[in-house]
Design an enzyme around this catalytic site. Structure first.
Site, PDB file in Angstrom:
ATOM      1  N   ASP A 146      42.890  34.413  35.015  1.00  0.00           N
ATOM      2  CA  ASP A 146      42.849  34.889  33.630  1.00  0.00           C
ATOM      3  C   ASP A 146      43.627  36.195  33.559  1.00  0.00           C
ATOM      4  O   ASP A 146      43.181  37.226  34.085  1.00  0.00           O
ATOM      5  CB  ASP A 146      41.375  35.103  33.223  1.00  0.00           C
ATOM      6  CG  ASP A 146      41.213  35.527  31.759  1.00  0.00           C
ATOM      7  OD1 ASP A 146      42.200  36.027  31.172  1.00  0.00           O
ATOM      8  OD2 ASP A 146      40.102  35.361  31.225  1.00  0.00           O
ATOM      9  N   HIS A 147      44.770  36.139  32.932  1.00  0.00           N
ATOM     10  CA  HIS A 147      45.656  37.305  32.962  1.00  0.00           C
ATOM     11  C   HIS A 147      45.119  38.469  32.136  1.00  0.00           C
ATOM     12  O   HIS A 147      45.644  39.582  32.194  1.00  0.00           O
ATOM     13  CB  HIS A 147      47.046  36.907  32.455  1.00  0.00           C
ATOM     14  CG  HIS A 147      48.155  37.707  33.062  1.00  0.00           C
ATOM     15  ND1 HIS A 147      47.953  38.906  33.695  1.00  0.00           N
ATOM     16  CD2 HIS A 147      49.487  37.480  33.135  1.00  0.00           C
ATOM     17  CE1 HIS A 147      49.103  39.397  34.121  1.00  0.00           C
ATOM     18  NE2 HIS A 147      50.061  38.546  33.794  1.00  0.00           N
ATOM     19  N   ARG A 148      44.058  38.234  31.372  1.00  0.00           N
ATOM     20  CA  ARG A 148      43.442  39.359  30.658  1.00  0.00           C
ATOM     21  C   ARG A 148      42.700  40.261  31.638  1.00  0.00           C
ATOM     22  O   ARG A 148      42.491  41.437  31.379  1.00  0.00           O
ATOM     23  CB  ARG A 148      42.447  38.843  29.609  1.00  0.00           C
ATOM     24  CG  ARG A 148      43.080  38.046  28.497  1.00  0.00           C
ATOM     25  CD  ARG A 148      42.029  37.415  27.606  1.00  0.00           C
ATOM     26  NE  ARG A 148      41.131  36.528  28.344  1.00  0.00           N
ATOM     27  CZ  ARG A 148      40.103  35.878  27.806  1.00  0.00           C
ATOM     28  NH1 ARG A 148      39.831  36.047  26.535  1.00  0.00           N
ATOM     29  NH2 ARG A 148      39.355  35.098  28.539  1.00  0.00           N
TER      30      ARG A 148
END
Ligand code: CAO
Length: 586
Positions: A558-560
């Site tokens: 999850d690049h967040r």
């Protein structure tokens, strides 16, 4: 004493056949005096037909789509209060010589409306009744709020025009809202809005300035003519003032053209509560129409009507449209971050296909687990900005060790428990991989425990049983857990607790084949490791190509929460640990 009375359509002007577009009550409903019973719609206006008394609707005689005219039976009312019955009876007496439908208009009239009544009488004899328009010469008009009954402070809930807009005569300029009705303030002439005096939320009463209008050529003359008609020329101020009319204009027919949908209590003898002919405007510039009842429901739910598609006649927005809009909005999953709407909202659906036209087909129901996992995977895919980092791990030595160590464990020692143990070590070093994004998107929750799920392919579909307490367990113990959970999963006997509490997931397709894939993060986890089939590859060792067993790894994250650099560090450390198990003890 309580009487049953018949409610009929009152005088609605020259219209003889007007469709019922909305029923606002059902049989058995208890209604208040002046409560709208149904909505009619002519070519140019919508009109609410109010109840002449409080009571119970005992016999509804119309349905949506019926065409009605003055005197058409709407419903019977019973059980009204004695006072209301008396009023209605008195009204019927008073109107005994009036046209049939007028018997059914609300009965009593407050004193404050005597002037209007006089004006109305004048209209029938000499032409249209007028509001307080007083302009006598061409030039800017200041449009003011007309008589809106007893209300002194009514909020502006919608501005329907902006400065610079060109408006038609009778086009709605603003919408006011009392406790019981919405009222459009129409433009008394055609022209250009040069200055807007109100904003949404302002509270206004009779005489409040709405806007300044520069009339079209001739429009002022029309107004002048009107003024001449009622002899108000001498009183005209230098700055002309045109109050929106409170009574029907000359054409088209009175009730349908009546510019104000007044409150029942403000204009109890007005018969149908007419809405202006001018629609509000949708976000895309298209006009929309909605009656007071629909607007009320929309306000209750905070719905912006400009975003709602109307399914009624000529695109009119009805209550069901607002309900459908709210339902659709609620069905959209909430975003995991920042309270923004979930991705997926507004994504056009894939159109249905008739596959049978191309050849034979068979329709097979999806298994329950497949439907559940489909919903979960879609939610994760749409909410999580995915990136997948690929790498190869050299498991030549590990595989040699695994094969030699089989005798030391009760359960079959497959690669999976080694992968679980190694991942446990990596996420201990990089704890953001052992976290979840908080629901508000403002923080991450770091977990002080390590449970790792693994995807299991079962006859009923994909499930992800969770191996608990990975940090505390040996590879042999993890192998036992994996064997037990995999068997239980295939037998369809996993317990809810076997599926809960995961921090990270592994999807191993190594037993099947293939190289590299992009697993979907098992949200609210933030990363998942995809493992493909290992194969012997020639690897340059600095002097020669040596045969090495390489395991394809695919880390989706999850690049967040996870940066690309962190993901690269993850696979590098994991590769190092898998390459040499002696490092695990360090
Ligand atoms: N490379 C080469 N061989 C591998 C391997 C790999 N990465 N992983 C497993 N194997 C081998 C095993 O060693 C075993 O070989 P032997 O029978 O000769 O010992 C064989 O493949 C079968 O292993 P397995 O799959 O039974 O056991 P496992 O512990 O590796 O996997 C489980 C267990 C439950 C993960 C697996 O059965 C399974 O269901 N995998 C599918 C997961 C899946 O569907 N993922 C996709 C999810 S998204 O749709």
């Amino acid at each position: 004493m309580a009487n049953a009375i018949e409610v009929k359509v009152p005088n609605i002007g020259d219209f003889e056949s007007v469709p019922v577009i909305e029923l606002l009550v059902a049989e058995g409903d208890t209604v208040e005096k002046d409560q709208a019973l149904m909505v009619l719609e002519s070519d140019k206006a919508t009109m609410d037909v109010p109840s002449p008394a409080a009571g119970k609707v005992t016999g509804l005689k119309v349905k949506v789509g019926d065409k009605v005219g003055e005197g058409s039976l709407v419903c019977s009312l019973s059980g009204q209060t004695d006072a209301a019955a008396d009023d209605a009876a008195a009204d019927a007496d008073a109107d005994s010589e009036a046209p049939a439908g007028q018997h059914d208009a609300p009965p009593s009239e407050p004193e404050g409306h005597e002037d209007e009544k006089t004006a109305e009488t004048a209209e029938s004899a000499d032409g249209p009744a007028r509001g307080s328009a007083r302009q006598t010469q061409a030039g800017p008009y200041t449009v003011t709020v007309p008589n809106i009954g007893d209300f002194e402070s009514v909020p502006v809930i919608e501005l329907l025009v902006a400065e610079g807009d060109t408006v038609e005569k009778d086009q709605a300029l603003v919408v006011l809202e009392s406790d019981k009705a919405t009222m459009d303030v129409p433009s008394p002439v055609a022209g250009t809005v040069t200055s807007l005096k109100l904003k949404v939320g302002d509270k206004v009463g009779e005489g409040a300035e709405v806007c300044v209008l520069t009339p079209e050529d001739g429009a002022g003359d029309d107004a002048d003519d009107d003024d001449d008609d009622d002899g108000a020329a001498d009183d005209a101020p230098a700055q002309q003032t045109a109050s929106a009319e409170t009574q029907p204009a000359r054409e088209p027919p009175a009730a349908a053209k009546a510019p104000i949908a007044d409150t029942p209590e403000a204009q109890p003898n007005a018969g149908p509560q007419a809405k202006t002919t001018a629609p509000a405007t949708q976000a895309d510039g298209e006009p929309f129409y909605a009656g007071p009842a629909t607007r009320k429901v929309a306000r209750q739910f905070g719905v912006d009507l400009s975003k709602v598609s109307g399914s009624g006649a000529r695109g009119r927005i009805v209550i069901e449209d607002v309900q459908a809009y709210v339902k659709a909005e609620l069905a959209k999953p909430a975003a995991g971050s920042g309270g923004a709407r979930a991705a997926g909202g507004g994504i056009p659906p894939i159109p249905a296909q008739d596959y049978a036209q191309f050849g034979p087909v068979e329709t097979k129901a999806l298994a329950r687990i497949r439907k559940l996992s489909a919903a979960h995977l879609s939610r994760s895919w749409l909410n999580v900005p995915h990136v997948t980092q690929h790498d190869d791990a050299d498991i030549t030595e590990l595989e040699a060790f695994r094969k030699s160590a089989g005798d030391y464990t009760e359960a079959k020692l497959t690669l999976l428990p080694f992968l679980i143990k190694a991942v446990g070590l990596v996420i201990k070093r990089y704890p953001e991989f052992n976290s979840s994004l908080a629901a508000d998107g403002e923080s991450i929750v770091l977990k002080g425990y390590c449970n790792i799920g693994f995807a299991a392919d079962t006859p009923n579909g994909l499930v992800v049983p969770v191996v608990k307490d990975v940090w505390a367990k040996s590879v042999g113990e993890l192998a036992a857990d994996c064997a037990r959970l995999a068997t239980t999963a295939r037998d369809g006997k996993l317990k809810p607790d076997d599926l809960r509490g995961g921090c990270f997931s592994i999807s191993s397709l190594g037993g099947i084949g293939g190289k590299y894939f992009t697993p979907i993060v098992n949200a609210p986890e933030v990363a998942i490791l995809g493992v493909s089939r290992s194969s012997l590859q020639p690897v340059w060792d600095g002097a020669n190509f040596a045969p090495r067993l390489l395991l394809p790894l695919s880390l989706s994250y999850d690049h967040r929460v996870i940066d690309g650099a962190a993901a690269a560090r993850f696979v590098v450390l994991l590769g190092a640990l898998l390459a040499d198990v002696r490092r695990w003890v360090l």
